[in-house]
Design an enzyme around this catalytic site. Structure first.
Site, PDB file in Angstrom:
ATOM      1  N   CYS A  86     -38.524 -38.890 -31.922  1.00 26.51           N
ATOM      2  CA  CYS A  86     -39.183 -40.159 -31.589  1.00 26.51           C
ATOM      3  C   CYS A  86     -38.213 -41.049 -30.815  1.00 26.51           C
ATOM      4  CB  CYS A  86     -39.651 -40.854 -32.874  1.00 26.51           C
ATOM      5  SG  CYS A  86     -38.332 -41.697 -33.765  1.00 26.51           S
TER       6      CYS A  86
ATOM      7  N   CYS B  58     -35.031 -42.124 -32.654  1.00 31.11           N
ATOM      8  CA  CYS B  58     -34.080 -41.019 -32.798  1.00 31.11           C
ATOM      9  C   CYS B  58     -33.420 -40.697 -31.460  1.00 31.11           C
ATOM     10  CB  CYS B  58     -34.774 -39.790 -33.379  1.00 31.11           C
ATOM     11  SG  CYS B  58     -35.190 -40.030 -35.115  1.00 31.11           S
TER      12      CYS B  58
ATOM     13  N   GLU C  95     -33.897 -36.508 -38.007  1.00 32.17           N
ATOM     14  CA  GLU C  95     -32.773 -36.561 -37.053  1.00 32.17           C
ATOM     15  C   GLU C  95     -31.810 -37.695 -37.381  1.00 32.17           C
ATOM     16  OE1 GLU C  95     -36.003 -36.330 -36.435  1.00 32.17           O
ATOM     17  OE2 GLU C  95     -36.430 -35.552 -34.425  1.00 32.17           O
TER      18      GLU C  95
ATOM     19  N   ASN D  90     -37.143 -35.613 -43.201  1.00 32.40           N
ATOM     20  CA  ASN D  90     -37.682 -36.980 -43.157  1.00 32.40           C
ATOM     21  C   ASN D  90     -37.960 -37.495 -44.565  1.00 32.40           C
ATOM     22  OD1 ASN D  90     -39.753 -34.973 -42.929  1.00 32.40           O
ATOM     23  ND2 ASN D  90     -41.244 -36.489 -42.319  1.00 32.40           N
TER      24      ASN D  90
HETATM   25  N1  THU Z   1     -40.563 -37.480 -37.852  1.00 32.22           N
HETATM   26  C1  THU Z   1     -39.306 -36.973 -37.903  1.00 32.22           C
HETATM   27  O1  THU Z   1     -38.668 -36.920 -38.961  1.00 32.22           O
HETATM   28  N2  THU Z   1     -38.761 -36.514 -36.761  1.00 32.22           N
HETATM   29  C2  THU Z   1     -39.418 -36.426 -35.573  1.00 32.22           C
HETATM   30  O2  THU Z   1     -38.847 -35.958 -34.587  1.00 32.22           O
HETATM   31  C3  THU Z   1     -40.809 -36.862 -35.473  1.00 32.22           C
HETATM   32  C4  THU Z   1     -41.327 -37.624 -36.637  1.00 32.22           C
HETATM   33  C5  THU Z   1     -41.193 -37.924 -39.105  1.00 32.22           C
HETATM   34  C6  THU Z   1     -41.431 -39.386 -39.266  1.00 32.22           C
HETATM   35  C7  THU Z   1     -42.563 -39.400 -40.251  1.00 32.22           C
HETATM   36  O3  THU Z   1     -42.026 -39.245 -41.562  1.00 32.22           O
HETATM   37  C8  THU Z   1     -43.358 -38.153 -39.936  1.00 32.22           C
HETATM   38  O4  THU Z   1     -42.472 -37.308 -39.218  1.00 32.22           O
HETATM   39  C9  THU Z   1     -44.606 -38.414 -39.130  1.00 32.22           C
HETATM   40  O5  THU Z   1     -44.326 -39.164 -37.997  1.00 32.22           O
END
Ligand code: THU
Length: 160
Positions: free
Chosen positions: A112, A115, A75, A62
């Site tokens: 989320c 995604c 993702e 992320n």
């Molecule tokens: N996040 C992801 O990268 N993937 C997920 O499946 C859940 C959330 C990230 C988004 C944000 O940078 C951090 O996790 C907190 O929500």
């Protein structure tokens, strides 16, 4: 008479001793790349590893932004890169691992909503489900056979 539409969803829980070689590789690659996430605002580090049909594996994490909505999840980062560079290779499996900064234990994670819709897009493009592997804090894999298990009433069609 009004009708009811019901869909049943399920995840398979796979203990570490039963992981396949491929699952092992994908989870360890996702675990490694999460350490390089740019997540100074949430402190929630996420790594994703995507297996394509030719056996190649892409990873991403992320990338947050001071303007919060600009941030991108692991993702979507990995899917955008891999599908942008290899638009003809079908994605087979996507592993997702998360951890809070400074902690040893993994955090619970499922993709989320944005995604989920993105994963759906590539399932529709290739006409095939993408297996989702989510590591839980107990070190088990939660396996979804496809995005329909996480997004049951999904939007797929502009014409129906
Ligand atoms: N996040 C992801 O990268 N993937 C997920 O499946 C859940 C959330 C990230 C988004 C944000 O940078 C951090 O996790 C907190 O929500």
């Amino acid at each position: 008479m009004n009708r009811r539409i019901e869909l049943k969803v399920s995840l398979e829980v796979i203990q570490k001793k039963d992981w396949s070689e491929e699952e092992n590789i994908l989870i360890s690659k996702a675990s490694r790349i999460l350490e390089m996430a740019h997540a100074p605002y949430s402190g929630f580090l996420v790594g994703a590893a995507l297996l394509l049909e030719d056996g190649s594996i892409f990873v991403a994490n992320n990338q947050e932004n001071v303007s919060f909505p600009v941030g991108v999840c692991a993702e979507r980062a990995v899917l955008s890169y891999a599908m942008g560079n290899h638009p003809k290779l079908r994605p087979i499996k996507l592993a997702i691992v998360a951890k809070r900064k400074g902690e040893k234990k993994n955090a619970t994670v499922t993709p989320c909503g944005l995604c989920r819709q993105t994963i759906n897009e590539y399932e529709v493009k290739f006409g095939h489900p993408i297996e989702l592997l989510m590591l839980n804090p107990d070190g088990e894999i939660l396996k979804a056979s496809g995005i329909d298990q996480l997004l049951p009433f999904r939007f797929t069609d502009l014409n129906s």
